[in-house]
Write a protein that holds these residues in place. Structure first.
Motif, mmCIF file in Angstrom:
data_model
loop_
_atom_site.group_PDB
_atom_site.id
_atom_site.type_symbol
_atom_site.label_atom_id
_atom_site.label_comp_id
_atom_site.label_asym_id
_atom_site.label_seq_id
_atom_site.Cartn_x
_atom_site.Cartn_y
_atom_site.Cartn_z
ATOM 1 N N PRO A 143 3.954 -6.247 -3.861
ATOM 2 C CA PRO A 143 5.169 -6.014 -2.645
ATOM 3 C C PRO A 143 5.067 -4.747 -2.213
ATOM 4 O O PRO A 143 5.032 -4.337 -1.210
ATOM 5 N N ALA A 144 5.129 -3.821 -3.138
ATOM 6 C CA ALA A 144 5.349 -2.328 -2.709
ATOM 7 C C ALA A 144 3.989 -1.679 -2.204
ATOM 8 O O ALA A 144 4.024 -0.870 -1.109
ATOM 9 N N LEU A 145 2.881 -2.151 -2.466
ATOM 10 C CA LEU A 145 1.499 -1.672 -2.011
ATOM 11 C C LEU A 145 1.477 -2.360 -0.669
ATOM 12 O O LEU A 145 0.509 -1.865 0.281
ATOM 13 N N MET A 146 1.929 -3.662 -0.296
ATOM 14 C CA MET A 146 1.909 -4.250 0.894
ATOM 15 C C MET A 146 2.313 -3.619 2.050
ATOM 16 O O MET A 146 1.921 -4.040 3.010
ATOM 17 N N ARG A 147 3.273 -3.002 1.671
ATOM 18 C CA ARG A 147 3.863 -2.066 2.852
ATOM 19 C C ARG A 147 2.954 -0.757 3.491
ATOM 20 O O ARG A 147 3.318 -0.186 4.191
ATOM 21 N N HIS A 148 2.015 -0.580 2.524
ATOM 22 C CA HIS A 148 1.128 0.779 3.097
ATOM 23 C C HIS A 148 0.416 0.330 4.235
ATOM 24 O O HIS A 148 0.095 -0.707 4.539
ATOM 25 N N ARG A 149 -0.064 1.411 4.860
ATOM 26 C CA ARG A 149 -0.878 1.450 6.095
ATOM 27 C C ARG A 149 -2.271 1.359 5.711
ATOM 28 O O ARG A 149 -2.784 2.393 5.232
ATOM 29 N N LEU A 150 -3.151 0.292 5.931
ATOM 30 C CA LEU A 150 -4.332 0.191 5.809
ATOM 31 C C LEU A 150 -5.265 0.110 6.913
ATOM 32 O O LEU A 150 -4.707 -0.509 8.139
ATOM 33 N N ILE A 151 -6.342 0.999 7.212
ATOM 34 C CA ILE A 151 -7.191 1.196 8.332
ATOM 35 C C ILE A 151 -8.713 0.847 7.784
ATOM 36 O O ILE A 151 -9.035 0.755 6.693
ATOM 37 N N GLN A 152 -9.358 0.683 8.645
ATOM 38 C CA GLN A 152 -11.042 0.453 8.577
ATOM 39 C C GLN A 152 -11.360 1.842 7.800
ATOM 40 O O GLN A 152 -10.790 2.818 7.948
ATOM 41 N N PRO A 153 -12.257 1.965 6.854
ATOM 42 C CA PRO A 153 -12.936 2.977 5.964
ATOM 43 C C PRO A 153 -13.013 4.038 6.942
ATOM 44 O O PRO A 153 -13.714 4.105 7.922
ATOM 45 N N VAL A 154 -12.589 5.242 6.536
ATOM 46 C CA VAL A 154 -12.850 6.746 7.384
ATOM 47 C C VAL A 154 -12.631 7.675 6.112
ATOM 48 O O VAL A 154 -12.605 7.717 5.093
ATOM 49 N N GLU A 155 -13.550 8.860 6.628
ATOM 50 C CA GLU A 155 -13.520 10.128 5.899
ATOM 51 C C GLU A 155 -12.244 10.857 6.284
ATOM 52 O O GLU A 155 -11.655 10.580 7.433
ATOM 53 N N ASP A 156 -12.011 11.907 5.523
ATOM 54 C CA ASP A 156 -11.145 12.907 6.057
ATOM 55 C C ASP A 156 -9.801 12.317 6.263
ATOM 56 O O ASP A 156 -9.106 12.321 7.302
ATOM 57 N N LEU A 157 -9.266 11.546 5.518
ATOM 58 C CA LEU A 157 -8.063 10.876 5.392
ATOM 59 C C LEU A 157 -6.791 11.744 5.621
ATOM 60 O O LEU A 157 -5.920 11.432 6.627
ATOM 61 N N GLU A 158 -6.749 12.655 5.090
ATOM 62 C CA GLU A 158 -5.488 13.984 5.126
ATOM 63 C C GLU A 158 -5.398 14.396 6.505
ATOM 64 O O GLU A 158 -4.396 14.667 7.020
ATOM 65 N N GLY A 159 -6.854 14.676 7.136
ATOM 66 C CA GLY A 159 -6.664 15.193 8.214
ATOM 67 C C GLY A 159 -6.288 14.205 9.718
ATOM 68 O O GLY A 159 -6.170 14.509 10.759
ATOM 69 N N ARG A 160 -6.120 12.901 9.039
ATOM 70 C CA ARG A 160 -5.784 12.021 10.283
ATOM 71 C C ARG A 160 -4.689 11.359 10.294
ATOM 72 O O ARG A 160 -4.248 10.496 10.844
ATOM 73 N N ILE A 161 -3.542 12.020 9.257
ATOM 74 C CA ILE A 161 -2.241 11.258 9.145
ATOM 75 C C ILE A 161 -1.329 12.367 9.378
ATOM 76 O O ILE A 161 -1.475 13.493 9.291
#
Length: 208
Positions: free
Chosen positions: A129-147
């Motif tokens: 349940p706790a993880l199901m609230r996370h935002r999932l997207i298609q695989p990408v690089e440089d995750l920190e720079g995209r959020i």
């Protein structure tokens, strides 16, 4: 930023003087952009105050202000992307939890965990349940720079009033009455404007 299918590349954010990604980008009256230091040095070392790209001259030296929005986007291209192994001739985003000799491609990236997961390691995000609230997207690089650093949402919008890149939460909370547009649309519009300016300059050169 945009996903792997970017509408623009680092070449769209290169200064025509130093041929590097913009540092402190500024626009001059003819519509061309340069690094602040590049154009300042050019004007300091030449008798005429002119554009190095189209040679348009200015009677008075223009006042220069750094465009923070273009600077922010250019910074993303200047940041080195994590090196990813190559599998069967194609660059895959790999699972971050599969170990040192990992060759398993990720199927999702999580903007909350800042990790990419293969099908096996992605399963908890579908059942816990706790993880199901996370935002999932298609695989990408440089995750920190995209959020967004505040709301942990993908940066998808541009605010024309404040010249900031926003996530949906920023847009909904602080920019409701501002002029906003999707980042991809803004980038395409700017590129179209640059191409139009270039075509006009080329036509003037041909006429001369």
């Amino acid at each position: 930023m945009a996903s792997a299918s970017r509408l623009v590349t680092d070449k769209d954010f290169q200064c025509s003087t130093c041929h590097c990604v913009f540092t402190d980008p500024v626009a001059i009256p003819c519509g061309h952009n340069f690094c602040l230091n590049c154009i300042t040095t050019h004007w300091d070392t030449n008798r005429l105050c002119s554009c190095p790209f189209c040679n348009k001259t200015f009677t008075d030296r223009p006042l220069l202000c750094v465009n923070n929005l273009i600077a922010s986007v250019a910074e993303k291209f200047r940041e080195p992307l994590p090196q990813q192994p190559v599998i069967s001739g194609a660059g895959y985003i790999l699972c971050n939890l599969c170990g040192a000799n990992n060759t398993t491609p990720a199927i999702k990236s999580c903007l909350m965990c800042l990790l990419s997961y293969c099908a096996t390691h992605h399963e908890p995000h579908q059942s816990t349940p706790a993880l199901m609230r996370h935002r999932l997207i298609q695989p990408v690089e440089d995750l920190e720079g995209r959020i967004c650093k505040i709301h942990h949402q993908r940066l998808d919008y541009v605010c024309s009033n404040d010249q900031n890149i926003l996530c949906y939460e920023c847009l909904d909370r602080d920019h409701k009455n501002h002029n906003t547009v999707k980042l991809e649309v803004w980038m395409k519009t700017k590129l179209d404007q640059l191409k139009d300016s270039q075509e006009k300059v080329d036509e003037l050169i041909r006429q001369r």
